[in-house]
Scaffold this motif. Sequence first.
Motif, PDB file in Angstrom:
ATOM      1  N   THR A 284    -116.370  -7.229  42.533  1.00  0.00           N
ATOM      2  CA  THR A 284    -116.634  -8.581  41.814  1.00  0.00           C
ATOM      3  C   THR A 284    -117.493  -9.377  41.885  1.00  0.00           C
ATOM      4  O   THR A 284    -118.541  -9.026  42.574  1.00  0.00           O
ATOM      5  CB  THR A 284    -115.047  -9.424  42.567  1.00  0.00           C
ATOM      6  OG1 THR A 284    -115.415  -9.615  43.878  1.00  0.00           O
ATOM      7  CG2 THR A 284    -113.885  -8.467  42.409  1.00  0.00           C
ATOM      8  N   THR A 544    -108.402 -13.031  49.871  1.00  0.00           N
ATOM      9  CA  THR A 544    -107.913 -11.738  48.964  1.00  0.00           C
ATOM     10  C   THR A 544    -106.407 -11.624  48.917  1.00  0.00           C
ATOM     11  O   THR A 544    -105.615 -11.983  49.470  1.00  0.00           O
ATOM     12  CB  THR A 544    -108.406 -10.566  49.740  1.00  0.00           C
ATOM     13  OG1 THR A 544    -108.162 -10.354  50.818  1.00  0.00           O
ATOM     14  CG2 THR A 544    -110.095 -10.690  49.685  1.00  0.00           C
ATOM     15  N   LYS A 545    -106.118 -11.301  47.526  1.00  0.00           N
ATOM     16  CA  LYS A 545    -104.720 -11.079  47.334  1.00  0.00           C
ATOM     17  C   LYS A 545    -104.018  -9.671  48.022  1.00  0.00           C
ATOM     18  O   LYS A 545    -104.461  -8.828  48.109  1.00  0.00           O
ATOM     19  CB  LYS A 545    -104.542 -10.596  45.622  1.00  0.00           C
ATOM     20  CG  LYS A 545    -103.299 -10.680  44.967  1.00  0.00           C
ATOM     21  CD  LYS A 545    -103.246 -10.400  43.759  1.00  0.00           C
ATOM     22  CE  LYS A 545    -102.015 -10.265  43.035  1.00  0.00           C
ATOM     23  NZ  LYS A 545    -102.093 -10.265  41.690  1.00  0.00           N
ATOM     24  N   ASP A 854    -104.804  -0.976  43.171  1.00  0.00           N
ATOM     25  CA  ASP A 854    -105.498  -2.384  42.376  1.00  0.00           C
ATOM     26  C   ASP A 854    -104.764  -3.561  42.833  1.00  0.00           C
ATOM     27  O   ASP A 854    -103.658  -3.634  42.757  1.00  0.00           O
ATOM     28  CB  ASP A 854    -104.901  -1.886  40.820  1.00  0.00           C
ATOM     29  CG  ASP A 854    -105.390  -3.085  40.195  1.00  0.00           C
ATOM     30  OD1 ASP A 854    -106.096  -4.108  40.516  1.00  0.00           O
ATOM     31  OD2 ASP A 854    -105.100  -2.893  38.748  1.00  0.00           O
ATOM     32  N   HIS A 856    -105.325  -6.405  42.193  1.00  0.00           N
ATOM     33  CA  HIS A 856    -105.247  -7.581  41.190  1.00  0.00           C
ATOM     34  C   HIS A 856    -104.208  -7.279  40.247  1.00  0.00           C
ATOM     35  O   HIS A 856    -103.839  -8.038  39.279  1.00  0.00           O
ATOM     36  CB  HIS A 856    -106.499  -7.699  40.276  1.00  0.00           C
ATOM     37  CG  HIS A 856    -107.879  -8.131  41.156  1.00  0.00           C
ATOM     38  ND1 HIS A 856    -108.030  -9.300  41.787  1.00  0.00           N
ATOM     39  CD2 HIS A 856    -108.790  -7.208  41.495  1.00  0.00           C
ATOM     40  CE1 HIS A 856    -109.081  -9.141  42.429  1.00  0.00           C
ATOM     41  NE2 HIS A 856    -109.542  -8.214  42.244  1.00  0.00           N
TER      42      HIS A 856
END
Length: 881
Positions: A284, A544-545, A854, A856
């Motif tokens: 990113t 962060t997710k 993943d 996201h």
Amino acid sequence: MDVSVFDIESKEKALIEQLQAYQAKLDELRRLRRSQRKRPKKLPSSGSLDSVPSGASVPATETAPQYKRVICVSLQLPVEGNSFSKNFFKTGLANGLLDLQSLNPLPFVFVGCTTSSPVVGSPNASEKRRIHGEQLFPVHIPHENFELYLSFCQQILWNLLHYNFSKLLGNDAFELQRGWEVYRDVNMRFAETICEVYEDGDMIWIHDYHFMLLPEMIRSRLWYAKIGIFIYTPFPSFEVFRSFPWRTELLSGLLGSSLVGFHNYDYSRHFSESCSRLLGTEGTPKGIEVRAVNGSGHLCEIGIYPYGIDVSSLRNLTNEQSVKSQMRSLQDTFTGKQVIVGLDRLDDEFAGIPLKLLAFYELLKRSRKWQQQVVFIEVAVATEHVSQTCLKQAEHVYELVGLINSEFGSFSFCPVHFVNRELSQEDICALLSVGDICVVSSTRDGISLVSYEWTLCQHSENHGVLVLSEFSGSALSFSSAQHVNPWNTDELVSVMENALCMSRHERKLRHDVAYDFVSTHTVKLWSNNFLQDLEEVEDNRLSTKQIMFLDSNKVVEAYQNAKGRRILFLDHGGTLAPFQSIAQLAGPAASVVRSVHRLALNPQNLLMIVCERDRATVSRWYQIPTFVENEQSFHISSSFNSFGAVEQTCEASWKPLSSMSASASDSYNSLSAMEDFTIPNAGSKIGLGCEDGFFIRCCEMEQWEEQQINACKDVTQWESFVLPILQNFAERTPGSVIERGEVSLTWYYQDSDPDFGEWQARELHKHLESIVVQHLPLDIVLGDERCRWLKIRPNGVKKYVALEKMLEKISYDFDFLLCIGDDRSDEETFEWIRNKEYAGWDMNRIFTCKVGRDFHSNAMFMVNSYQDVANLLDQLIDGTQ
């Protein structure tokens, strides 16, 4: 002309003052942010990742963090008694470690090996000594292991990072394996010592390539720690780095850091590319997201930090009387002659010493006017441990020096002065101050401080020219230097001659640009920027997710507890079978086909498989009669594989399930008594969505439906416009193939070179958008890094429409929903389900799952691979029998 130059210099100074003012404001904002930051609660004393439940959140304390110390990790501890001495003109890291303490407000603690021979012992935090009030924690390593460790670092890693992997080929395989084991063991010993020394609030700063495994080892124990590592060497391109046997281990080790620092952009780009190509990570703008198996993780930032020197200390050294005296002596010795200076390590085979001497020989040979007028002073000193490489290079250098002096020298004049002994700092400073040209001809290096030291020493009055190799780590920083390819002798000769003829005015202009950079980009700025960024990466880690890995036990429990309908909505490619670009290779395994049929035969279940392939292919894979009314049982051959269809047998003893007198429930329960490879054909009980759900056949339906969209539903209506374009790109992209469906065309580049394939896909996408989309109602859909394809299909096709039709037929009355997919087209389905939470759906009985890591994704959970999906299906079957 002078007026314009003065105006330019005035504007430059004004801009520098503005930048310094903005930097001061930025520093103030950063300090304000740090004062308001909250800190996660420390784990129990074990500090293990296993002690934290997967996905569990760790509450933050109410007080702002107090950064106690910086734990500085290097190979060697600073030398006792000379801790604060400024030792310039050396590349050794240990000499300058304690200088960092005087440049930063935070207290430093040092972890490293002692300069004496390491002894056997266990690391213990209590074994420390104080030097001038500083804490030093030695790591004890057995002497034999330490020697092997140094040999592996210097002979293998050093050469690899400098683009020379010939050492891998010439090294004994057993010795290479033994060297790697020792390298890993030493990194582990350092990790144990650091974890004992660590206190809540400390920052860990690791220095150089000797500890590329260390960040991950520390992270496994102190997952909340702020860990930074700065790599002083180059980082090679992917094509070179991939040759190392333990390449993924090194990359994973570095990604354990919160911050990885490089000297210039090229090295960081190579690192990111290697992570992407070898580990499948996706970067990113902030960095690379790194996740552990249990779902916890952090953001590994990548930073560019141009190195610098201690400007004020070196400036003071140049003003000392001893240096001034030595300068006058050198000027008297070489009166009327121009002096070319070289300062290198003789044991550095990448220094390019023979290249610059060869160029000097050609310069004198081609132009008689420089004979007797130019002197080359080369200072090259080897370390205490002389290697075969050093001896070989020294022999070559001696030959060149002898050749030049014998051909162009005399009793009264010596064109080359080769100094192969340790000089004092005052002598080297004086030499750099009186020289006219400095030649840095390295064929590869990370940080060469000679360019910085030359510029500063030359600032008094000489303003000499810097001839700098374009392969030097500082080449991008010194834009005003005379850049050259040292391998090109003609070019190097030409640049050296131009430097000898350069006017005083141009020399001053070039020098002033270099001096402005050196005087502003100091070692203090370098260390402060790195530590400030290391403090701030914690916010990125916490933001962060969090997507959890799927707990199969919870899925099975919800599946068993469901009293009503159970919906299983499954993607095919990448989910039930590995993704393949060639259709003949993309079929499911026999065990998956068997599991699908068993699940479909359960009267509570409604199962649908959605695939990007055509109806006939998918029906053949899952043994579903597409155009035949009668259903038949089938036998799965033990030799079944994805190259061929499942072997069908029409045995008289078996009847179609629809004609059996027993109830559906009895038929399903009887499966447990059957042979593993012989089961009834579930037939129409398996729903299908082909070509991404454009063609839909719901469970227990024999007729195919089409999505109601206003678009071109026949590929023959538009393929004449699109197919030639796809064929053109397929011809120019090795490994790519075209597949023609009933309503779509797909260009697969899964088997092509990753970078070239991505580039071609972007070009193809732009080309099709400009030609096709403006004139035809078509969608152009790109896959992702796992499923690499470009599809042209009718406008408005959505996978979740197939799921919507299933639910409409049962009036949305269900007790369990499992949706699994792997690519970008499945994200719309995940999002559609997620949005149903606002419509009152009970999300506790719904599981959306992404195949592949993943973070996201719109899915609630994820699994690592399609094998995990197959295991989950088996668990669902076993849990209900």
